[in-house]
Motif scaffolding. Structure first.
Motif, PDB file in Angstrom:
ATOM      1  N   ASN A 285      85.695 -53.167  -0.423  1.00  0.00           N
ATOM      2  CA  ASN A 285      85.568 -51.917   0.338  1.00  0.00           C
ATOM      3  C   ASN A 285      85.810 -50.693  -0.917  1.00  0.00           C
ATOM      4  O   ASN A 285      86.720 -50.006  -1.075  1.00  0.00           O
ATOM      5  N   GLU A 286      84.479 -50.820  -1.934  1.00  0.00           N
ATOM      6  CA  GLU A 286      84.216 -49.567  -2.389  1.00  0.00           C
ATOM      7  C   GLU A 286      83.448 -48.714  -1.954  1.00  0.00           C
ATOM      8  O   GLU A 286      82.227 -49.829  -0.745  1.00  0.00           O
ATOM      9  N   ASN A 287      83.103 -47.608  -2.878  1.00  0.00           N
ATOM     10  CA  ASN A 287      82.257 -47.021  -2.282  1.00  0.00           C
ATOM     11  C   ASN A 287      81.455 -47.172  -2.758  1.00  0.00           C
ATOM     12  O   ASN A 287      81.311 -47.326  -3.972  1.00  0.00           O
ATOM     13  N   MET A 288      79.965 -46.500  -2.412  1.00  0.00           N
ATOM     14  CA  MET A 288      78.954 -47.115  -3.199  1.00  0.00           C
ATOM     15  C   MET A 288      77.434 -46.219  -2.924  1.00  0.00           C
ATOM     16  O   MET A 288      78.051 -44.652  -2.330  1.00  0.00           O
ATOM     17  N   THR A 289      76.595 -45.646  -3.063  1.00  0.00           N
ATOM     18  CA  THR A 289      75.672 -44.855  -3.709  1.00  0.00           C
ATOM     19  C   THR A 289      74.453 -45.712  -3.752  1.00  0.00           C
ATOM     20  O   THR A 289      74.397 -46.838  -3.718  1.00  0.00           O
ATOM     21  N   LEU A 290      73.145 -45.528  -3.458  1.00  0.00           N
ATOM     22  CA  LEU A 290      72.111 -45.632  -2.984  1.00  0.00           C
ATOM     23  C   LEU A 290      71.170 -44.721  -4.034  1.00  0.00           C
ATOM     24  O   LEU A 290      70.997 -43.534  -3.111  1.00  0.00           O
ATOM     25  N   ASN A 291      70.120 -45.511  -5.255  1.00  0.00           N
ATOM     26  CA  ASN A 291      69.075 -44.864  -6.001  1.00  0.00           C
ATOM     27  C   ASN A 291      67.625 -45.303  -5.263  1.00  0.00           C
ATOM     28  O   ASN A 291      67.391 -46.643  -5.613  1.00  0.00           O
ATOM     29  N   ILE A 292      66.781 -43.630  -4.511  1.00  0.00           N
ATOM     30  CA  ILE A 292      65.830 -44.247  -4.389  1.00  0.00           C
ATOM     31  C   ILE A 292      64.886 -43.492  -5.474  1.00  0.00           C
ATOM     32  O   ILE A 292      64.837 -42.743  -5.741  1.00  0.00           O
ATOM     33  N   SER A 293      64.205 -44.345  -5.758  1.00  0.00           N
ATOM     34  CA  SER A 293      62.520 -43.815  -7.165  1.00  0.00           C
ATOM     35  C   SER A 293      61.614 -44.623  -6.359  1.00  0.00           C
ATOM     36  O   SER A 293      61.282 -45.546  -6.854  1.00  0.00           O
ATOM     37  N   VAL A 294      60.431 -44.006  -6.349  1.00  0.00           N
ATOM     38  CA  VAL A 294      59.399 -44.159  -5.808  1.00  0.00           C
ATOM     39  C   VAL A 294      58.891 -44.888  -7.706  1.00  0.00           C
ATOM     40  O   VAL A 294      59.067 -43.877  -8.673  1.00  0.00           O
ATOM     41  N   THR A 295      58.227 -45.525  -7.107  1.00  0.00           N
ATOM     42  CA  THR A 295      57.698 -46.667  -8.120  1.00  0.00           C
ATOM     43  C   THR A 295      56.526 -45.971  -8.614  1.00  0.00           C
ATOM     44  O   THR A 295      55.701 -46.350 -10.133  1.00  0.00           O
ATOM     45  N   SER A 296      55.433 -45.524  -7.860  1.00  0.00           N
ATOM     46  CA  SER A 296      54.596 -44.356  -8.605  1.00  0.00           C
ATOM     47  C   SER A 296      54.170 -43.629  -7.857  1.00  0.00           C
ATOM     48  O   SER A 296      54.605 -43.777  -5.925  1.00  0.00           O
ATOM     49  N   SER A 297      52.807 -43.538  -7.519  1.00  0.00           N
ATOM     50  CA  SER A 297      52.413 -42.086  -6.827  1.00  0.00           C
ATOM     51  C   SER A 297      52.530 -42.393  -5.422  1.00  0.00           C
ATOM     52  O   SER A 297      51.456 -43.511  -5.328  1.00  0.00           O
ATOM     53  N   PRO A 298      52.404 -41.975  -4.243  1.00  0.00           N
ATOM     54  CA  PRO A 298      52.007 -42.249  -3.618  1.00  0.00           C
ATOM     55  C   PRO A 298      50.896 -42.303  -2.732  1.00  0.00           C
ATOM     56  O   PRO A 298      50.257 -40.908  -2.938  1.00  0.00           O
ATOM     57  N   SER A 299      50.366 -43.201  -2.089  1.00  0.00           N
ATOM     58  CA  SER A 299      48.853 -43.012  -1.876  1.00  0.00           C
ATOM     59  C   SER A 299      48.284 -42.491  -0.639  1.00  0.00           C
ATOM     60  O   SER A 299      49.539 -42.883   0.324  1.00  0.00           O
ATOM     61  N   VAL A 300      47.757 -41.612   0.122  1.00  0.00           N
ATOM     62  CA  VAL A 300      47.923 -40.945   1.107  1.00  0.00           C
ATOM     63  C   VAL A 300      46.257 -41.325   1.618  1.00  0.00           C
ATOM     64  O   VAL A 300      44.934 -41.658   1.273  1.00  0.00           O
ATOM     65  N   MET A 301      45.987 -42.085   3.109  1.00  0.00           N
ATOM     66  CA  MET A 301      45.219 -42.477   3.308  1.00  0.00           C
ATOM     67  C   MET A 301      44.637 -42.004   5.318  1.00  0.00           C
ATOM     68  O   MET A 301      45.587 -41.677   5.682  1.00  0.00           O
ATOM     69  N   ILE A 302      43.302 -40.899   4.940  1.00  0.00           N
ATOM     70  CA  ILE A 302      42.580 -40.601   6.127  1.00  0.00           C
ATOM     71  C   ILE A 302      41.689 -41.425   6.712  1.00  0.00           C
ATOM     72  O   ILE A 302      40.729 -41.981   6.615  1.00  0.00           O
ATOM     73  N   GLY A 303      42.518 -42.101   8.638  1.00  0.00           N
ATOM     74  CA  GLY A 303      41.107 -42.588   8.326  1.00  0.00           C
ATOM     75  C   GLY A 303      40.950 -41.697  10.058  1.00  0.00           C
ATOM     76  O   GLY A 303      41.336 -41.073   9.975  1.00  0.00           O
ATOM     77  N   VAL A 304      39.988 -42.427  10.930  1.00  0.00           N
ATOM     78  CA  VAL A 304      39.906 -41.610  11.793  1.00  0.00           C
ATOM     79  C   VAL A 304      40.433 -41.661  12.841  1.00  0.00           C
ATOM     80  O   VAL A 304      41.224 -42.545  13.951  1.00  0.00           O
ATOM     81  N   GLY A 305      40.962 -39.890  12.973  1.00  0.00           N
ATOM     82  CA  GLY A 305      42.427 -39.901  14.149  1.00  0.00           C
ATOM     83  C   GLY A 305      43.734 -40.330  13.819  1.00  0.00           C
ATOM     84  O   GLY A 305      44.672 -39.739  14.788  1.00  0.00           O
ATOM     85  N   ASN A 306      43.653 -40.335  12.154  1.00  0.00           N
ATOM     86  CA  ASN A 306      45.002 -40.949  11.312  1.00  0.00           C
ATOM     87  C   ASN A 306      45.104 -40.533  10.631  1.00  0.00           C
ATOM     88  O   ASN A 306      44.609 -40.622   9.599  1.00  0.00           O
ATOM     89  N   ILE A 307      46.437 -40.684  10.009  1.00  0.00           N
ATOM     90  CA  ILE A 307      46.504 -39.967   7.936  1.00  0.00           C
ATOM     91  C   ILE A 307      48.076 -40.850   8.189  1.00  0.00           C
ATOM     92  O   ILE A 307      49.382 -40.696   8.916  1.00  0.00           O
ATOM     93  N   GLY A 308      47.801 -41.589   6.773  1.00  0.00           N
ATOM     94  CA  GLY A 308      49.461 -42.334   6.265  1.00  0.00           C
ATOM     95  C   GLY A 308      48.783 -42.284   4.980  1.00  0.00           C
ATOM     96  O   GLY A 308      48.460 -41.713   4.318  1.00  0.00           O
ATOM     97  N   ALA A 309      50.133 -43.517   4.408  1.00  0.00           N
ATOM     98  CA  ALA A 309      50.671 -43.390   2.877  1.00  0.00           C
ATOM     99  C   ALA A 309      51.450 -44.514   3.001  1.00  0.00           C
ATOM    100  O   ALA A 309      52.178 -45.376   3.783  1.00  0.00           O
ATOM    101  N   THR A 310      51.365 -45.061   2.000  1.00  0.00           N
ATOM    102  CA  THR A 310      52.033 -46.058   1.222  1.00  0.00           C
ATOM    103  C   THR A 310      53.164 -45.987   0.032  1.00  0.00           C
ATOM    104  O   THR A 310      52.699 -45.798  -0.503  1.00  0.00           O
ATOM    105  N   VAL A 311      54.508 -46.445   0.060  1.00  0.00           N
ATOM    106  CA  VAL A 311      54.790 -45.423  -0.519  1.00  0.00           C
ATOM    107  C   VAL A 311      55.743 -46.979  -1.219  1.00  0.00           C
ATOM    108  O   VAL A 311      56.030 -47.836  -0.334  1.00  0.00           O
ATOM    109  N   ASN A 312      55.837 -46.708  -2.626  1.00  0.00           N
ATOM    110  CA  ASN A 312      56.443 -47.959  -3.040  1.00  0.00           C
ATOM    111  C   ASN A 312      57.633 -47.628  -4.208  1.00  0.00           C
ATOM    112  O   ASN A 312      57.396 -47.044  -4.721  1.00  0.00           O
ATOM    113  N   SER A 313      58.850 -47.966  -3.283  1.00  0.00           N
ATOM    114  CA  SER A 313      59.843 -47.357  -4.474  1.00  0.00           C
ATOM    115  C   SER A 313      60.757 -49.038  -4.564  1.00  0.00           C
ATOM    116  O   SER A 313      60.747 -49.776  -4.218  1.00  0.00           O
ATOM    117  N   ASP A 314      61.748 -48.303  -5.588  1.00  0.00           N
ATOM    118  CA  ASP A 314      63.061 -49.697  -5.874  1.00  0.00           C
ATOM    119  C   ASP A 314      64.217 -48.840  -5.689  1.00  0.00           C
ATOM    120  O   ASP A 314      64.480 -47.385  -5.112  1.00  0.00           O
TER     121      ASP A 314
END
Length: 494
Positions: A333-362
């Motif tokens: 019954n203890e309160n929590m916090t969550l630390n989110i740290s992106v570990t590398s620059s997210p890679s943006v990828m543009i395909g035919v008709g779509n755009i996306g990214a891969t995000v690596n984080s801790d």
């Protein structure tokens, strides 16, 4: 004249994907025939206002008349009061050396003061009056060329001329006998003076335009930590029906200074879009988006501490007692916090008709144990997101959604636990907390290199491999920029 080249600072070519280099071009542009027509109409609107009134020099002449003797004549206060150019009788086109603008069938109205005097016996005879001059069939043409000079556009007039086919003079006063003498004596002088004056005005306008373009900023701020480098990387490419421009387009840290070198893009890199239904096209290589991602990552803006959520019970070990029993057992019954740290620059990828990214984080789980924050576990989260982009005003705005993610336990102070047990909770956290937080930033948009006062209208987006292409018409708002340019809207009929 400024709107012509200001407008030309935006539009598209398709460049093949390549590795990122600061000396290359990642935003390329083509202005179509339709865009040149818009620029021409806007140019005429401003040029006509700036031309008038034009004061011409004084003209003096002496002629010998039988039975009268030598008559001295003078024309003064010669002023071009109005110049009328029909948009339908004018055209603009790209030539081999620049942009050619031709206005046919233009007219002008002049006012002047005339006078004469001569000696008759022992008396000097003189008279004076006013006259109006109507100029018809005036042909005006000039060619503006451009080249890259230290990252800015250097503009200059290579050819300029004005030719008058008809000129009618109406004189006020009682000296009707003097009319034909006046016309014969001054018609050619007035014609050449008008032609020279308009030619000079065009040249002066080009010089002012060059000074304005040289003073334009070479960066567009994204926020306090990054700006887009909008320096030109090579000379514009003039084609038979379009003009191509090449801008660096990468985002750079505001704390970093760099100088661009000459661009090595070859003519083969430029592929003209045959669809001329829009006035301009803007192409952004995916390197533009990745440079923004990299700058924000390097600035440390991709770290986030979550200590408040809409359903606050989520941040309590009691909620996690069935997911990570050892966590609840050690910290009940203890309160929590969550630390989110992106570990590398997210890679943006543009395909035919779509755009996306891969995000690596801790994802670090912290427990608030009294006055201490105790890290208890770290989970590597690799998330893939996709979305869509739209143009709002002069910015590209995006919205993302979660596609998939994977979890790997990197370390734990409470022993091992199965990732499959917490996958549902993490998915909820990513979709309800992280993705909305990301979208709040994406809504701010990425600025397009559009000159202040111009706005994209009716834009649509194409996404071939590795780039975002925007086709759009343009509006101009005189309440935002130079006051002498009337509001002008040109919409696609398609």
């Amino acid at each position: 004249m400024a709107p012509l080249l200001l407008f030309l600072l935006v539009s598209v070519s398709l460049l093949p994907h390549r590795s990122i280099s600061e000396s290359d071009s990642y935003i390329s542009s083509t202005i179509t025939t339709k865009g040149l027509s818009f620029a021409k109409d806007l140019l005429i609107s401003q040029a006509v206002d700036s031309f008038v009134p034009i004061r011409l020099p004084v003209i003096e002449k002496s002629v010998r008349i039988p039975f009268v003797g030598e008559v001295h004549m003078k024309v003064s206060n010669v002023t071009i009061e109005a110049v009328n150019v029909s948009a339908s009788d004018s055209r603009a086109a790209a030539g081999e050396s620049g942009i050619v603008v031709v206005a046919s069938g233009a007219s002008a109205k002049l006012n002047l003061k005339w006078s004469y005097w001569y000696d008759s016996w022992f008396v000097t005879v003189s008279d004076e009056g006013l006259a109006s001059v109507q100029v018809e069939g005036m042909e005006i043409g000039f060619t503006i060329s451009m080249k890259n000079e230290n990252g800015a556009l250097k503009t200059f007039v290579t050819e300029c001329g004005c030719y008058i086919t008809d000129l009618a003079i109406t004189m006020d006063g009682d000296a009707s006998w003097f009319y034909q003498i006046f016309v014969d004596g001054f018609q050619d002088h007035i014609t050449s003076s008008v032609e020279s004056a308009i030619t000079q005005k065009i040249t002066e306008g080009a010089e002012k335009l060059d000074s304005l373009l040289q003073s334009l900023p070479k960066e567009v701020n994204l926020d306090d930590v990054a700006f887009m480098n909008v320096t030109f990387m090579k000379d514009p490419l003039f084609k038979s029906s379009s003009v191509d421009f090449y801008i660096n387009g990468l985002f750079v840290s505001s704390e970093r200074a760099h100088v661009n070198k000459a661009c090595q893009v070859s003519a083969e890199d430029s592929v003209f879009l045959s669809d001329a239904s829009k006035m301009l096209w803007i192409s952004l290589d995916e390197a533009v988006f990745n440079s923004a991602s990299d700058v924000l990552f390097q600035a440390g803006l991709m770290n986030w501490v979550v200590n408040e959520v809409p359903e606050q019970f989520f941040l309590n070990t009691k909620t996690w007692r069935f997911l990570i029993p050892k966590l609840y057992k050690k910290y009940p019954n203890e309160n929590m916090t969550l630390n989110i740290s992106v570990t590398s620059s997210p890679s943006v990828m543009i395909g035919v008709g779509n755009i996306g990214a891969t995000v690596n984080s801790d994802l670090i789980i912290n427990v608030l144990d009294g006055n201490k924050t105790v890290p208890v576990a770290c989970i590597a989260v690799v998330a893939t997101v996709s979305g869509y982009v739209v143009v709002i005003g002069n910015e590209i705005v995006a919205k993302s959604e979660l596609d998939d993610f994977s979890l790997v336990l990197k370390w734990s102070n409470i022993g091992n636990f199965h990732m499959s047990l917490i996958r549902g909770a993490v998915r909820t956290f990513l979709k309800t907390i992280c993705i909305p937080y990301l979208n709040s930033y994406l809504r701010r948009g990425i600025p397009l290199p559009i000159i202040h006062g111009f706005t994209l209208e009716g834009a649509y987006i194409l996404m071939p491999n590795s780039r975002v292409i925007i086709g759009s018409d343009v509006t101009y708002n005189n309440s935002i920029a130079a006051p002498k340019i009337r509001s002008f809207v040109y919409r696609s009929k398609y």
